[in-house]
Design a protein around this motif. Structure first.
Motif, short mmCIF file in Angstrom:
data_model
loop_
_atom_site.label_atom_id
_atom_site.label_comp_id
_atom_site.label_asym_id
_atom_site.label_seq_id
_atom_site.Cartn_x
_atom_site.Cartn_y
_atom_site.Cartn_z
N LYS A 128 0.85 -1.21 0.00
CA LYS A 128 0.00 0.00 0.00
C LYS A 128 0.88 1.25 0.00
CE LYS A 128 -3.94 -1.87 2.49
NZ LYS A 128 -4.71 -1.83 3.75
N GLY A 129 0.47 2.21 -0.79
CA GLY A 129 1.17 3.49 -0.82
C GLY A 129 2.35 3.54 -1.76
N THR A 130 2.75 2.42 -2.31
CA THR A 130 3.87 2.43 -3.26
C THR A 130 3.33 2.54 -4.68
OG1 THR A 130 3.94 0.02 -3.50
CG2 THR A 130 5.31 1.00 -1.76
N THR A 131 4.21 2.91 -5.57
CA THR A 131 3.90 2.91 -7.00
C THR A 131 5.04 2.18 -7.70
OG1 THR A 131 5.00 5.06 -7.31
CG2 THR A 131 2.61 5.08 -6.96
N LEU A 132 4.81 1.81 -8.92
CA LEU A 132 5.84 1.21 -9.76
C LEU A 132 6.22 2.24 -10.82
CD1 LEU A 132 4.40 -2.39 -10.23
CD2 LEU A 132 5.95 -1.56 -8.46
N ASP A 133 7.53 2.42 -11.01
CA ASP A 133 7.95 3.36 -12.05
C ASP A 133 7.81 2.71 -13.42
OD1 ASP A 133 10.26 1.77 -12.51
OD2 ASP A 133 11.52 3.06 -11.29
N GLU A 134 8.18 3.43 -14.47
CA GLU A 134 7.99 2.94 -15.84
C GLU A 134 8.74 1.65 -16.13
OE1 GLU A 134 11.42 5.66 -15.60
OE2 GLU A 134 9.35 5.91 -15.02
N LEU A 135 9.75 1.33 -15.33
CA LEU A 135 10.50 0.08 -15.52
C LEU A 135 10.05 -1.02 -14.57
CD1 LEU A 135 14.12 1.48 -15.96
CD2 LEU A 135 12.53 0.73 -17.73
N GLY A 136 9.12 -0.71 -13.67
CA GLY A 136 8.65 -1.70 -12.71
C GLY A 136 9.35 -1.64 -11.38
N GLY A 137 10.17 -0.63 -11.17
CA GLY A 137 10.83 -0.45 -9.88
C GLY A 137 9.86 0.09 -8.84
N VAL A 138 10.00 -0.34 -7.60
CA VAL A 138 9.12 0.08 -6.52
C VAL A 138 9.53 1.46 -6.04
CG1 VAL A 138 8.28 -0.47 -4.19
CG2 VAL A 138 8.85 -2.32 -5.79
N ARG A 139 8.56 2.34 -5.86
CA ARG A 139 8.79 3.69 -5.36
C ARG A 139 7.94 3.91 -4.12
NH1 ARG A 139 13.32 4.08 -7.31
NH2 ARG A 139 13.47 4.22 -9.56
N PHE A 140 8.61 4.23 -3.02
CA PHE A 140 7.92 4.58 -1.78
C PHE A 140 7.67 6.07 -1.74
CE2 PHE A 140 9.67 0.48 -0.82
CZ PHE A 140 8.73 -0.10 0.03
N PRO A 141 6.55 6.50 -1.12
CA PRO A 141 6.25 7.94 -1.08
C PRO A 141 7.29 8.71 -0.27
CG PRO A 141 4.56 6.68 0.12
CD PRO A 141 5.55 5.71 -0.44
#
Length: 141
Positions: A128-141
């Motif tokens: 929850k709260g994460t996104t995936l960048d254009e390459l599929g890498g996990v991004r935390f807020p």
């Protein structure tokens, strides 16, 4: 120079390299042009390479691969809990995959774990709260 905060290659020491290579191919992971019969390599969408190399090459320096939990998991993060369920459904039909539980929702998101033929534990998760960048890498807020 500081050690950069990135991992470019993960090599899995395998008792049976070809069995693991077949599994990754069945999962649809692209094998790299540099892959050969001695060292199979697979390109992940986020840039990381998974290498498969015969365990016997490491054993003289590090010992034999441990049975059971090895103190780490390999994680595949997804964009939603629904995607974890879809991946679970796919993995049910793949030879060599041992599902270690059904997808479960949790306060942090949810997912499930599975074991490959070499005994490595993999997590499939949505956080929850994460996104995936254009390459599929996990991004935390």
């Amino acid at each position: 120079m500081k050690l950069p905060a990135r991992i470019g290659l993960i090599t899995l020491a395998c008792r049976d390299v070809e069995r693991m290579a077949r599994l990754l191919r069945e999962l649809g992971w692209p094998e790299t042009p540099g892959s050969d019969e001695h060292h199979r390599t697979f390109q992940c969408t986020n840039g990381v390479v998974i290498g498969l190399y015969a365990a016997r090459h490491y054993e003289p320096h590090f010992g034999t691969p441990a049975d059971g939990f090895r103190g780490f998991t390999l994680a595949i993060n997804l964009a939603s809990f629904a995607e974890t369920q879809a991946v679970y459904d796919t993995l049910q039909g793949i030879d060599g995959v041992e599902l270690l539980g059904e997808p479960e929702e949790a306060f942090w998101g949810g997912g499930f774990s599975w074991r490959d033929p070499e005994g490595n534990i993999w997590d499939v998760a949505w956080a929850k709260g994460t996104t995936l960048d254009e390459l599929g890498g996990v991004r935390f807020p």
